[in-house]
Write a protein that holds these residues in place. Structure first.
Motif, mmCIF file in Angstrom:
data_model
loop_
_atom_site.group_PDB
_atom_site.id
_atom_site.type_symbol
_atom_site.label_atom_id
_atom_site.label_comp_id
_atom_site.label_asym_id
_atom_site.label_seq_id
_atom_site.Cartn_x
_atom_site.Cartn_y
_atom_site.Cartn_z
ATOM 1 N N LYS A 1 0.831 -1.203 0.000
ATOM 2 C CA LYS A 1 0.000 0.000 0.000
ATOM 3 C C LYS A 1 0.865 1.251 0.000
ATOM 4 O O LYS A 1 0.579 2.219 -0.707
ATOM 5 C CB LYS A 1 -0.924 -0.022 1.221
ATOM 6 C CG LYS A 1 -1.864 1.127 1.308
ATOM 7 C CD LYS A 1 -2.928 1.032 0.258
ATOM 8 C CE LYS A 1 -3.941 2.143 0.453
ATOM 9 N NZ LYS A 1 -4.794 2.296 -0.686
ATOM 10 N N SER A 2 1.935 1.246 0.763
ATOM 11 C CA SER A 2 2.823 2.408 0.825
ATOM 12 C C SER A 2 3.537 2.648 -0.497
ATOM 13 O O SER A 2 3.622 3.784 -0.970
ATOM 14 C CB SER A 2 3.862 2.222 1.936
ATOM 15 O OG SER A 2 3.235 2.087 3.172
ATOM 16 N N SER B 1 1.030 4.015 -3.020
ATOM 17 C CA SER B 1 0.753 5.431 -2.768
ATOM 18 C C SER B 1 1.927 6.299 -3.185
ATOM 19 O O SER B 1 1.741 7.380 -3.752
ATOM 20 C CB SER B 1 0.455 5.654 -1.282
ATOM 21 O OG SER B 1 -0.687 4.948 -0.902
ATOM 22 N N PHE B 2 3.135 5.842 -2.905
ATOM 23 C CA PHE B 2 4.333 6.596 -3.293
ATOM 24 C C PHE B 2 4.406 6.780 -4.802
ATOM 25 O O PHE B 2 4.629 7.880 -5.301
ATOM 26 C CB PHE B 2 5.587 5.879 -2.769
ATOM 27 C CG PHE B 2 6.861 6.599 -3.080
ATOM 28 C CD1 PHE B 2 7.189 7.780 -2.432
ATOM 29 C CD2 PHE B 2 7.737 6.096 -4.020
ATOM 30 C CE1 PHE B 2 8.363 8.450 -2.718
ATOM 31 C CE2 PHE B 2 8.912 6.757 -4.319
ATOM 32 C CZ PHE B 2 9.232 7.937 -3.666
#
Length: 165
Positions: free
Chosen positions: A147-148, A151-152
């Motif tokens: 998820k990170s 998003s990045f």
């Protein structure tokens, strides 16, 4: 050459529609699995209107899609003319609508976050029943890392600006 361009556009339209159906199906499936509509009906003691809740979610998704895809057609002040009075009225009404939308979207996202938090309690139950004893922390870690990273990339490539085009 003309037929090839027409076939390409038809192919792109079919792929786009298929992807849209898949994503919307996933979103509505998530809402159904989480049980958000029955929760709203239960908390407000309006179980007789649960189909109304579900219809409003679907209608909201349809209108949201139409407004986001065909946004140039919904700049109403351009239809009226270049009068500063109408442009001011349009901006004020737009700000009021934005405040109202933000209020209700915040309520919906808050309820959705709480419902998802409750379903996270199902992860230990799933792990216990499937005898998945070791590595559950690693699975959750990689879910968070995925998820990170997503998003990045989303913000780094500025995909929020017209889909990155």
């Amino acid at each position: 050459m003309e037929w090839l361009e027409i076939l390409q556009k038809i192919f792109i339209a079919i792929i786009s529609a298929s992807a849209g159906f898949a994503v919307s199906g996933g979103v509505f499936t998530t809402l159904i699995v989480i049980g958000l509509m029955p929760r709203f009906a239960g908390k407000t003691h309006t179980a007789g209107h649960i189909f109304f809740y579900e219809e409003m979610v679907v209608i909201g998704a349809i209108f949201g899609t139409i407004f986001s895809v065909f946004y140039p057609f919904f700049q109403f002040y351009k239809w009226i003319g270049n009068s500063p009075v109408w442009e001011t009225v349009y901006i004020i009404l737009g700000q009021l609508f934005l405040c109202l939308y933000g209020f209700f979207a915040g309520i919906f996202v808050g309820c959705l976050a709480l419902a998802i938090a409750e379903t996270l309690n199902s992860i230990p139950i799933f792990a216990r029943r499937s005898k998945f004893r070791h590595g559950i922390g690693v699975v959750i870690l990689f879910m968070a890392l995925g998820k990170s990273v997503g998003s990045f990339i989303y913000f780094l490539k500025q995909l929020f600006v017209c889909g990155g085009m």
